[in-house]
Design a protein around this motif. Structure first.
Motif, PDB file in Angstrom:
ATOM      1  N   LEU A  19       0.917  -1.209  -0.061  1.00  0.00           N
ATOM      2  CA  LEU A  19      -0.121   0.192  -0.094  1.00  0.00           C
ATOM      3  C   LEU A  19       0.802   1.138  -0.046  1.00  0.00           C
ATOM      4  N   ASN A  20       2.182   1.384   0.744  1.00  0.00           N
ATOM      5  CA  ASN A  20       3.062   2.423   0.766  1.00  0.00           C
ATOM      6  C   ASN A  20       3.406   2.806  -0.681  1.00  0.00           C
ATOM      7  N   GLU A  23       0.971   4.194  -2.624  1.00  0.00           N
ATOM      8  CA  GLU A  23       0.754   5.419  -2.326  1.00  0.00           C
ATOM      9  C   GLU A  23       1.990   6.562  -2.873  1.00  0.00           C
ATOM     10  N   ASP A  24       3.224   5.738  -2.762  1.00  0.00           N
ATOM     11  CA  ASP A  24       4.296   6.533  -3.560  1.00  0.00           C
ATOM     12  C   ASP A  24       4.178   6.577  -5.153  1.00  0.00           C
ATOM     13  N   VAL A  26       1.319   7.050  -6.787  1.00  0.00           N
ATOM     14  CA  VAL A  26       0.180   7.996  -7.012  1.00  0.00           C
ATOM     15  C   VAL A  26       0.782   9.404  -6.679  1.00  0.00           C
ATOM     16  N   GLU A  27       1.511   9.707  -5.736  1.00  0.00           N
ATOM     17  CA  GLU A  27       2.231  10.852  -5.485  1.00  0.00           C
ATOM     18  C   GLU A  27       3.209  11.216  -6.575  1.00  0.00           C
TER      19      GLU A  27
END
Length: 72
Positions: A19-20, A23-24, A26-27
């Motif tokens: 998940l992290n 998220e990276d 997407v960022e």
């Protein structure tokens, strides 16, 4: 932003690590868009990670459901 090794397979990562990484990605795509080819590769990795997370959540939900039935 924490960078997780993108070469490790999703099954080698915990749910939280997966998940992290998602998220990276997407960022990165929102804040600092790479070239088109790199963006497509990154997007493809993100889709695979999202599918892995969804699969793990489905399995967890199934386990909770089974435990709830057994506990009655």
């Amino acid at each position: 932003m924490t960078e997780t090794d993108s070469s490790s397979s999703p099954t080698d990562r915990s749910f939280e690590e997966t998940l992290n990484r998602l998220e990276d990605i997407v960022e990165q795509l929102e804040d600092d868009p790479p070239s088109l080819e790199k963006a497509l590769d990154t997007y493809e990795e993100g889709v695979a990670l999202a599918n892995d997370c969804l699969s793990r959540l489905d399995k967890a939900e199934q386990r909770v459901s089974e435990l709830s039935i057994d506990g009655k």
